[in-house]
Scaffold this active site. Structure first.
Site, mmCIF file in Angstrom:
data_model
loop_
_atom_site.group_PDB
_atom_site.id
_atom_site.type_symbol
_atom_site.label_atom_id
_atom_site.label_comp_id
_atom_site.label_asym_id
_atom_site.label_seq_id
_atom_site.Cartn_x
_atom_site.Cartn_y
_atom_site.Cartn_z
ATOM 1 N N ASP A 31 -23.169 -24.940 -28.256
ATOM 2 C CA ASP A 31 -23.160 -25.598 -26.946
ATOM 3 C C ASP A 31 -22.024 -25.067 -26.058
ATOM 4 O O ASP A 31 -20.991 -24.622 -26.550
ATOM 5 C CB ASP A 31 -23.001 -27.114 -27.160
ATOM 6 C CG ASP A 31 -23.408 -27.901 -25.931
ATOM 7 O OD1 ASP A 31 -24.152 -27.359 -25.098
ATOM 8 O OD2 ASP A 31 -22.969 -29.058 -25.790
HETATM 9 C C1 IPE Z 1 -26.370 -24.601 -25.141
HETATM 10 O O1 IPE Z 1 -25.562 -24.329 -24.025
HETATM 11 C C2 IPE Z 1 -27.505 -23.615 -25.265
HETATM 12 C C3 IPE Z 1 -28.868 -24.177 -25.285
HETATM 13 C C4 IPE Z 1 -29.161 -25.403 -25.029
HETATM 14 C C5 IPE Z 1 -29.985 -23.298 -25.603
HETATM 15 P P1 IPE Z 1 -25.750 -25.178 -22.675
HETATM 16 O O2 IPE Z 1 -26.698 -24.459 -21.790
HETATM 17 O O3 IPE Z 1 -26.124 -26.574 -23.047
HETATM 18 O O4 IPE Z 1 -24.313 -25.157 -21.990
HETATM 19 P P2 IPE Z 1 -23.555 -26.433 -21.383
HETATM 20 O O5 IPE Z 1 -23.428 -27.437 -22.496
HETATM 21 O O6 IPE Z 1 -24.419 -26.948 -20.268
HETATM 22 O O7 IPE Z 1 -22.246 -25.884 -20.923
HETATM 23 MG MG MG Z 2 -25.083 -28.348 -23.481
#
Ligand code: IPE
Ligand code: MG
Length: 254
Positions: A31
């Site tokens: 994440d």
């Molecule tokens: C996680 O990173 C990746 C996926 C869900 C595939 P995010 O896209 O959720 O990044 P943040 O948490 O919004 O910063």
């Molecule tokens: Mg996220």
């Protein structure tokens, strides 16, 4: 690979850390990619690419210290609810991931498995997954599990349906259903170590977010605040050191 051998071979963990046991199965929720992009003045795609690159490096890093199974929560079933552009770009990246991972998996003898719902992902990605799984299925000792369109609740529901079906067809009795039978129905049945010892979620949120619900019953939970693209060697060694200092009692008194 025995844990001691892994440690000594690579010399990555110090003497203190060597006193503990390495996790056999580490599950990671990657994440914080979007926040990382924002912090670095990039478009979301920049964060996606950085996260993707880190995932490719990470898989090899973890196996090199002697961990047997690495599960990556790449895309949750709920992630379909994100903007179309972002979703499509993730799918493109997973396609590239499976193509990059295949020669790497063959070189390093890593078994690759993909868990989750297959119907909704692009056909070309589905084909690449089947190819990667087929080419690496006989490898033992290193297992990469990619959770794609995965939902922990759905995993449990499907397992229940399958057990109910077996009862209906007279293959098993209701009384036969126990934890072992249930675990044999879950998508992680593909793994020698279906339950993760250590579950890491980067990005600072302290949530399971529908990842391994059954499987994480006794996992040690680790929530570093660093965003996924910045989860480097120092950070994963810290996570492993932290794990080795846990006293795992599994509800018993020891
Ligand atoms: C996680 O990173 C990746 C996926 C869900 C595939 P995010 O896209 O959720 O990044 P943040 O948490 O919004 O910063
Ligand atoms: Mg996220």
């Amino acid at each position: 690979m025995p844990k001691e051998k892994g440690n000594k071979l690579n010399g990555t963990l110090g003497e203190k850390e060597n006193q503990g046991t390495l996790p056999k199965h580490v599950a990671i929720t990657m994440d914080g990619n979007r926040r990382w992009a924002k912090k670095n003045g990039l478009a979301i795609t920049g964060g996606q690419e950085a996260g993707f690159r880190r995932a490719v490096e990470m898989t090899v890093d973890f196996f090199n210290v002697g961990i047997h199974t690495v599960s990556l929560f790449a895309f949750s079933s709920e992630n379909w609810g994100r903007p179309k552009d972002e979703v499509n770009y993730w799918m493109d990246l997973f396609g590239v991931f499976s193509k990059i991972m295949l020669p790497q998996a063959e070189r390093e003898k890593i078994k690759v498995s993909v868990i989750g719902t297959r119907e909704n992902i692009p056909a070309s990605l589905r084909d690449a997954i089947i190819k990667a799984e087929e080419a690496t299925k006989s490898y033992e000792g290193k297992h990469l599990i990619l959770a794609l369109d995965y939902s922990g609740k759905n995993d449990i529901l499907e397992a229940c349906k399958s057990l109910a079906e077996k009862v209906k067809n007279g293959l098993i009795q209701v009384e036969d259903i126990d934890e072992k039978l249930m675990e044999n129905e879950l998508m992680t049945k593909c793994s020698e170590f279906p339950n993760p010892d250590l579950l890491i979620r980067t990005g600072g949120e302290q949530r399971i977010s529908n990842f391994f619900l059954w499987q994480s019953a006794y996992s040690e939970l680790y929530f570093p605040t660093v965003q996924w693209p910045d989860f480097g060697k120092a950070e994963y060694l810290e996570a492993l050191t932290w794990y080795q200092q846990r006293q795992r009692r599994f509800g018993r008194r020891v």
